[in-house]
Scaffold this motif. Structure first.
Motif, mmCIF file in Angstrom:
data_model
loop_
_atom_site.group_PDB
_atom_site.id
_atom_site.type_symbol
_atom_site.label_atom_id
_atom_site.label_comp_id
_atom_site.label_asym_id
_atom_site.label_seq_id
_atom_site.Cartn_x
_atom_site.Cartn_y
_atom_site.Cartn_z
ATOM 1 N N HIS A 266 -32.992 -63.312 -23.879
ATOM 2 C CA HIS A 266 -33.858 -63.535 -25.041
ATOM 3 C C HIS A 266 -35.245 -62.921 -24.857
ATOM 4 N N LEU A 267 -35.551 -62.466 -23.629
ATOM 5 C CA LEU A 267 -36.853 -61.854 -23.366
ATOM 6 C C LEU A 267 -36.805 -60.362 -23.651
ATOM 7 N N PRO A 268 -37.898 -59.787 -24.130
ATOM 8 C CA PRO A 268 -37.923 -58.344 -24.382
ATOM 9 C C PRO A 268 -38.028 -57.559 -23.081
ATOM 10 N N ALA A 269 -37.350 -56.432 -23.024
ATOM 11 C CA ALA A 269 -37.482 -55.551 -21.858
ATOM 12 C C ALA A 269 -38.851 -54.882 -21.843
ATOM 13 N N LYS A 270 -39.409 -54.698 -23.022
ATOM 14 C CA LYS A 270 -40.756 -54.147 -23.170
ATOM 15 C C LYS A 270 -41.246 -54.496 -24.566
ATOM 16 N N GLY A 271 -42.499 -54.211 -24.826
ATOM 17 C CA GLY A 271 -43.054 -54.460 -26.144
ATOM 18 C C GLY A 271 -43.597 -55.871 -26.291
ATOM 19 N N PRO A 272 -44.270 -56.139 -27.411
ATOM 20 C CA PRO A 272 -44.947 -57.424 -27.594
ATOM 21 C C PRO A 272 -43.977 -58.579 -27.821
ATOM 22 N N LEU B 67 -41.974 -60.944 -16.775
ATOM 23 C CA LEU B 67 -42.328 -60.066 -17.895
ATOM 24 C C LEU B 67 -43.048 -58.820 -17.386
ATOM 25 N N PRO B 68 -42.900 -57.697 -18.100
ATOM 26 C CA PRO B 68 -43.549 -56.468 -17.632
ATOM 27 C C PRO B 68 -45.072 -56.492 -17.774
ATOM 28 N N ARG B 69 -45.582 -57.052 -18.890
ATOM 29 C CA ARG B 69 -47.029 -57.058 -19.123
ATOM 30 C C ARG B 69 -47.461 -58.425 -19.671
ATOM 31 N N PRO B 70 -47.390 -59.459 -18.839
ATOM 32 C CA PRO B 70 -47.693 -60.808 -19.314
ATOM 33 C C PRO B 70 -49.168 -61.009 -19.610
ATOM 34 N N CYS B 71 -49.428 -61.889 -20.550
ATOM 35 C CA CYS B 71 -50.800 -62.213 -20.947
ATOM 36 C C CYS B 71 -50.839 -63.692 -21.310
ATOM 37 N N TYR B 72 -51.526 -64.492 -20.518
ATOM 38 C CA TYR B 72 -51.580 -65.935 -20.742
ATOM 39 C C TYR B 72 -52.745 -66.304 -21.651
ATOM 40 N N VAL B 73 -52.504 -67.231 -22.573
ATOM 41 C CA VAL B 73 -53.597 -67.917 -23.254
ATOM 42 C C VAL B 73 -54.070 -69.007 -22.303
ATOM 43 N N MET B 74 -55.365 -68.976 -21.956
ATOM 44 C CA MET B 74 -55.853 -69.898 -20.922
ATOM 45 C C MET B 74 -57.186 -70.498 -21.326
ATOM 46 N N LYS B 75 -57.541 -71.567 -20.656
ATOM 47 C CA LYS B 75 -58.828 -72.221 -20.894
ATOM 48 C C LYS B 75 -59.970 -71.288 -20.484
ATOM 49 N N GLY B 76 -60.989 -71.220 -21.331
ATOM 50 C CA GLY B 76 -62.096 -70.321 -21.068
ATOM 51 C C GLY B 76 -62.826 -70.618 -19.779
ATOM 52 N N GLU B 77 -62.849 -71.901 -19.372
ATOM 53 C CA GLU B 77 -63.588 -72.250 -18.158
ATOM 54 C C GLU B 77 -62.970 -71.673 -16.896
ATOM 55 N N LYS C 133 -55.354 -57.783 -29.999
ATOM 56 C CA LYS C 133 -55.588 -56.857 -28.885
ATOM 57 C C LYS C 133 -54.414 -56.839 -27.922
ATOM 58 N N ALA C 134 -53.894 -58.021 -27.624
ATOM 59 C CA ALA C 134 -52.787 -58.103 -26.666
ATOM 60 C C ALA C 134 -51.529 -57.432 -27.202
ATOM 61 N N LEU C 135 -51.206 -57.673 -28.459
ATOM 62 C CA LEU C 135 -49.994 -57.100 -29.033
ATOM 63 C C LEU C 135 -50.127 -55.588 -29.216
ATOM 64 N N LYS C 136 -51.322 -55.132 -29.529
ATOM 65 C CA LYS C 136 -51.553 -53.685 -29.637
ATOM 66 C C LYS C 136 -51.334 -53.005 -28.293
ATOM 67 N N ALA C 137 -51.591 -53.728 -27.214
ATOM 68 C CA ALA C 137 -51.401 -53.198 -25.855
ATOM 69 C C ALA C 137 -49.995 -53.476 -25.326
ATOM 70 N N ALA D 124 -49.301 -62.501 -36.544
ATOM 71 C CA ALA D 124 -48.677 -61.311 -35.964
ATOM 72 C C ALA D 124 -47.327 -60.980 -36.590
ATOM 73 N N LYS D 125 -46.797 -61.894 -37.417
ATOM 74 C CA LYS D 125 -45.464 -61.716 -38.019
ATOM 75 C C LYS D 125 -44.393 -61.539 -36.940
ATOM 76 N N LEU D 126 -44.498 -62.366 -35.900
ATOM 77 C CA LEU D 126 -43.550 -62.303 -34.789
ATOM 78 C C LEU D 126 -42.855 -63.649 -34.612
ATOM 79 N N PRO D 127 -41.592 -63.637 -34.190
ATOM 80 C CA PRO D 127 -40.924 -64.894 -33.836
ATOM 81 C C PRO D 127 -41.463 -65.421 -32.515
ATOM 82 N N VAL D 128 -41.107 -66.647 -32.211
ATOM 83 C CA VAL D 128 -41.570 -67.317 -30.992
ATOM 84 C C VAL D 128 -40.367 -67.666 -30.126
ATOM 85 N N ILE D 129 -40.487 -67.389 -28.837
ATOM 86 C CA ILE D 129 -39.414 -67.696 -27.880
ATOM 87 C C ILE D 129 -39.743 -69.016 -27.194
#
Length: 236
Positions: free
Chosen positions: A65-71, A91-101, A138-142, A174-179
């Motif tokens: 269910h995970l993408p091989a690449k892409g957002p 994941l190939p290019r993971p990006c976490y939403v995290m606490k700012g602190e 920004k993350a999805l564009k990358a 983003a018009k994207l589904p959620v896993i």
């Protein structure tokens, strides 16, 4: 034995983190492009220590269910520090939403910024939501795969809390589904737990849901989690 294993793991993980934190200075100064591979290496080594020393076997289902690449948007349960490391390996290019602190943690914080994570100041109210959507763009564009923990904090296995609406806003923007991803990691590496437990740690990745209106999407994520939890082996 579990006490000795826990002590050994915690000491070695701390020393490894300290060593690699200091070793990251050249990357911070001269080679920003190596930040994500370096963070992946650190995560791989910490989790290797966890598995080998603490006697934990990690069983992952649903990798198809995970993408091989892409957002992508991934909504994971959050029970332990393990959850904040394992996606660096999956994941190939993971990006976490995290606490700012977290940006302000010595050694670790600057590397989190360089790796392109998404620090959000949750106390900022409506501004935080605007920032979340800007960072999502920004993350999805990358071509990054975004991991968010909709519970908003670490929870105990079996604990149910109301999901935060950020994931629904991201998905519809983003018009994207959620896993949806369920785990029982808290049984082996609990919240703020010094002691670790051996056994089979499950990560169950479900089929994507949505996008949909907020209430429906949050309900679909919850339903996806519950369905995946049924695959977990009972703990003796």
């Amino acid at each position: 034995m579990s006490v000795l294993r826990s002590v050994l793991f915690n000491v070695l993980a701390f020393l490894l983190t300290l060593l690699m934190g200091v070793g990251a200075f050249p990357i911070r100064w001269f080679a920003h492009g190596l930040a994500l591979p370096y963070a992946k290496l650190w995560s791989r080594l910490v989790l290797a220590l966890f598995r080998s020393i603490c006697g934990v076997k990690v069983e992952i289902t649903g990798l198809e269910h995970l993408p091989a690449k892409g957002p992508a948007l991934i909504a994971s349960q959050h029970q332990s520090a393990f959850d904040t490391l394992v996606w660096m390996l999956l994941l190939p290019r993971p990006c976490y939403v995290m606490k700012g602190e977290l940006r302000r943690i010595p050694l670790l914080g600057p590397m989190l910024v360089l790796t392109g994570m998404m620090p959000i100041e949750r106390a900022a109210g409506a501004k935080a939501m605007r920032m979340l959507l800007q960072e999502t763009d920004k993350a999805l564009k990358a071509d990054r795969q975004i991991i968010i923990f909709p519970e908003g904090t670490r929870t105990a296995p079996g604990e149910h809390v109301a999901l935060k609406p950020g994931i629904a806003a991201m998905a519809n923007h983003a018009k994207l589904p959620v896993i949806p991803v369920a785990t029982n990691s808290g049984l082996f590496w609990g919240r703020n737990a010094f002691f670790k437990r051996s056994g089979v740690l499950h990560i169950a990745i479900g089929p994507a849901v949505g996008p949909a209106k907020r209430a429906a999407l949050l309900a679909d994520i919850e339903a996806g989690w519950r369905e995946q939890e049924k695959t977990f082996q009972p703990i003796a």
